[in-house]
Each structure stands twice: as C-alpha cells, then as structure tokens.
Design a protein around this motif. Sequence first.
Motif, PDB file in Angstrom:
ATOM      1  N   UNK A  49       0.815  -1.219   0.000  1.00  0.00           N
ATOM      2  CA  UNK A  49       0.000   0.000   0.000  1.00  0.00           C
ATOM      3  C   UNK A  49       0.849   1.270   0.000  1.00  0.00           C
ATOM      4  N   UNK A  50       2.017   1.240   0.624  1.00  0.00           N
ATOM      5  CA  UNK A  50       2.887   2.424   0.617  1.00  0.00           C
ATOM      6  C   UNK A  50       3.403   2.732  -0.787  1.00  0.00           C
ATOM      7  N   UNK A  83      -9.060   6.039   3.378  1.00  0.00           N
ATOM      8  CA  UNK A  83      -9.681   6.012   4.711  1.00  0.00           C
ATOM      9  C   UNK A  83     -10.636   4.829   4.827  1.00  0.00           C
ATOM     10  N   UNK A  84     -11.492   4.658   3.835  1.00  0.00           N
ATOM     11  CA  UNK A  84     -12.445   3.545   3.846  1.00  0.00           C
ATOM     12  C   UNK A  84     -11.710   2.213   3.794  1.00  0.00           C
ATOM     13  N   UNK A  85     -10.700   2.123   2.948  1.00  0.00           N
ATOM     14  CA  UNK A  85      -9.932   0.872   2.823  1.00  0.00           C
ATOM     15  C   UNK A  85      -9.260   0.507   4.142  1.00  0.00           C
ATOM     16  N   UNK A  86      -8.704   1.481   4.834  1.00  0.00           N
ATOM     17  CA  UNK A  86      -8.053   1.207   6.124  1.00  0.00           C
ATOM     18  C   UNK A  86      -9.058   0.706   7.156  1.00  0.00           C
ATOM     19  N   UNK A  92     -11.440  -6.588   8.671  1.00  0.00           N
ATOM     20  CA  UNK A  92     -11.085  -7.891   8.128  1.00  0.00           C
ATOM     21  C   UNK A  92     -10.081  -8.595   9.033  1.00  0.00           C
ATOM     22  N   UNK A  93      -9.047  -7.874   9.461  1.00  0.00           N
ATOM     23  CA  UNK A  93      -8.048  -8.473  10.352  1.00  0.00           C
ATOM     24  C   UNK A  93      -8.672  -8.886  11.683  1.00  0.00           C
ATOM     25  N   UNK A 123     -16.767  -8.164   4.256  1.00  0.00           N
ATOM     26  CA  UNK A 123     -15.810  -7.054   4.375  1.00  0.00           C
ATOM     27  C   UNK A 123     -14.906  -7.005   3.149  1.00  0.00           C
ATOM     28  N   UNK A 124     -14.462  -8.158   2.692  1.00  0.00           N
ATOM     29  CA  UNK A 124     -13.602  -8.183   1.500  1.00  0.00           C
ATOM     30  C   UNK A 124     -14.374  -7.720   0.257  1.00  0.00           C
ATOM     31  N   UNK A 125     -15.653  -8.067   0.165  1.00  0.00           N
ATOM     32  CA  UNK A 125     -16.481  -7.581  -0.943  1.00  0.00           C
ATOM     33  C   UNK A 125     -16.621  -6.058  -0.860  1.00  0.00           C
ATOM     34  N   UNK A 126     -16.752  -5.525   0.343  1.00  0.00           N
ATOM     35  CA  UNK A 126     -16.851  -4.071   0.524  1.00  0.00           C
ATOM     36  C   UNK A 126     -15.533  -3.387   0.141  1.00  0.00           C
ATOM     37  N   UNK A 127     -14.414  -4.028   0.455  1.00  0.00           N
ATOM     38  CA  UNK A 127     -13.115  -3.472   0.046  1.00  0.00           C
ATOM     39  C   UNK A 127     -13.004  -3.411  -1.471  1.00  0.00           C
TER      40      UNK A 127
END
Length: 162
Positions: A49-50, A83-86, A92-93, A123-127
Amino acid sequence: MIVSIKTERPMKHVIFLILALFIVTSCASQKREEKIVEAKAAQSTVHDSNALGTTINDLITNSKNLNETQKEEIRKIFSMNKKTAEELTQKSYAFRGVLIQELLSGNVNQKRVKILKKDIKDVEAARLKNTFDTVEKISALVTDHPEKAKFAEHMMMMDKSR
C-alpha cells in the motif's frame, strides 16, 4: 418449396461461420489484452500500500493530461478511498483474528466459524467495491463520457449466501 430449403441451408452455414469467426476473433483479442495486463503487472514495482500511494501521488503530480482542479479532485477521491480501505482492512483483520482463535480454541463452534467466514467475505467484498467505486469516480472525472465510467456495476452483485 424445395428450392427454398436448399437456399436456406447455405445461408444458415454462412451465418454460423460469420458468428464463429466473430467469437474466435473476440477471444483472441481478449487473450492478447490479458497477456499485456499480466506482463505489466509482472513488471510493476507496486507490491504494497505504501508503494501504491507513492505511485498514485507521482502519477497525479506528473500527469500532463490533468488540470490542477482534476488533480485536486482525484487526490480527494483517493484520500476517501484510503480512509475507507483502512477501516475495512482493520475489520477484516479483526474477524480473521477471531476466526483463528475459534479454530485453535479446542472447542470449535461451527456456527461461529460460518458467521466469521461470512463476515470476512462481506468485508472483503466491501473493500473490492470501494476500489471499483474509486476507479469509476476517477474515470468519470477524466473521461469525455462519464456514463461510460460505470464498468464494474455487475461485479458488485457478489454472492453473499455462503
């Protein structure tokens, strides 16, 4: 009447051959595009991600195709996406951690395991939806035809029954 039948059959064969040629051509074109995408992905230096954030920022900053207003709007879109992804990644974690605890508890509750698997899938579908929504927003911003930016709508209807 017999003449009619004889002329129909060759026409059916011609139509079939044209259709078959179209399908073969479309498949070959799709395979060629898939190979190009795979080659680009294999050469990519973005592996976390960085690196993705740095690459996105560099591409926006150095783009000659975007005006300053578009660049600022795209940065806002990516900021909201991040922000949403984090938030979704943290969820998920958390679910994965609880799932592992449940599996290693020595007294596995299959109902809880099933619920946790569904929660992780949701959650993964939302990501994934967050990613596609971001792509569509940016595509609508930079294209001359914003209505054509809606390319992934059918992918949002993921099977949530499992």
